[in-house]
Motif scaffolding. Structure first.
Motif, PDB file in Angstrom:
ATOM      1  N   HIS A   1       0.844  -1.199   0.000  1.00 12.65           N
ATOM      2  CA  HIS A   1       0.000   0.000   0.000  1.00 12.65           C
ATOM      3  C   HIS A   1       0.874   1.242   0.000  1.00 12.65           C
ATOM      4  O   HIS A   1       1.968   1.226   0.563  1.00 12.65           O
ATOM      5  CB  HIS A   1      -0.899   0.043   1.247  1.00 12.65           C
TER       6      HIS A   1
ATOM      7  N   ILE B   1       0.693   4.883   1.579  1.00 14.66           N
ATOM      8  CA  ILE B   1      -0.104   5.602   2.574  1.00 14.66           C
ATOM      9  C   ILE B   1       0.035   7.096   2.310  1.00 14.66           C
ATOM     10  O   ILE B   1       1.125   7.666   2.420  1.00 14.66           O
ATOM     11  CB  ILE B   1       0.323   5.226   4.001  1.00 14.66           C
TER      12      ILE B   1
ATOM     13  N   VAL C   1      -4.135   7.520   4.584  1.00 18.46           N
ATOM     14  CA  VAL C   1      -5.054   6.587   3.904  1.00 18.46           C
ATOM     15  C   VAL C   1      -4.259   5.569   3.089  1.00 18.46           C
ATOM     16  O   VAL C   1      -3.497   5.951   2.199  1.00 18.46           O
ATOM     17  CB  VAL C   1      -6.026   7.361   2.975  1.00 18.46           C
TER      18      VAL C   1
ATOM     19  N   ILE D   1      -3.606   3.154   0.158  1.00 20.32           N
ATOM     20  CA  ILE D   1      -4.099   2.958  -1.207  1.00 20.32           C
ATOM     21  C   ILE D   1      -3.320   1.779  -1.813  1.00 20.32           C
ATOM     22  O   ILE D   1      -2.087   1.772  -1.755  1.00 20.32           O
ATOM     23  CB  ILE D   1      -3.894   4.245  -2.039  1.00 20.32           C
TER      24      ILE D   1
END
Length: 158
Positions: free
Chosen positions: A84, A86, A90, A92
């Motif tokens: 991911h 970040i 958040v 992603i």
């Protein structure tokens, strides 16, 4: 002034190191990372290549090799990578070409108390925005526990 043989050897050695670096051999210092909950393993070293300074500058349209040396605390038939990016807290999903850790330098089944060198590539797509973010890279075992979970800052640049 008299140059000793030892000093001359030092200069030659330094010259070789510089030459290797210029030729694109790996000479980066290990990447500073945060462990984000490696429950079934322990990370020793994280290497990203090429990465001359930290945070690593990732150029759009290029691919980077990520090498994680870790020690497994469990037996596992499989290993699956989940990556991911970040951004502003958040996570992603960050797609990587091969999610199967057993096809990324790890000989499966994974054994207990064994050191493994996980190697994968991190492609930086041209459509990614030029921003600073944190990459979170997990490698999960059979039970979806993290053999490793690491976070390291990167800067995507044009």
């Amino acid at each position: 002034s008299e140059i000793t043989q030892k000093e001359r050897n030092m200069d030659v050695r330094t010259g070789f190191i510089v030459l290797f670096c210029l030729m694109g051999f790996t000479c980066a210092e290990p990447v500073k990372f945060i462990d984000c909950g490696s429950s079934s393993g322990k990370v020793a070293i994280v290497d990203i290549n090429p990465c001359a300074s930290q945070p690593c500058q990732l150029h759009k349209g290029q691919s980077y090799s990520v090498n994680v040396t870790f020690n497994s605390a469990v037996v596992s038939q499989t290993s699956t990578a989940v990556v991911h990016g970040i951004i502003a807290g958040v996570p992603i999903p960050f797609p990587i070409p091969i999610e199967d850790g057993c096809k990324s330098g790890i000989q499966c089944p994974i054994q207990k108390q064994q050191v493994y060198h996980y190697v994968n590539s991190l492609p930086v797509k041209t459509e990614y925005p030029a921003i600073k973010l944190v990459v979170e890279w997990e490698l999960r075992d059979d039970d979806k526990q993290d053999l490793f979970c690491i976070r390291f800052p990167v800067h995507i640049v044009s």
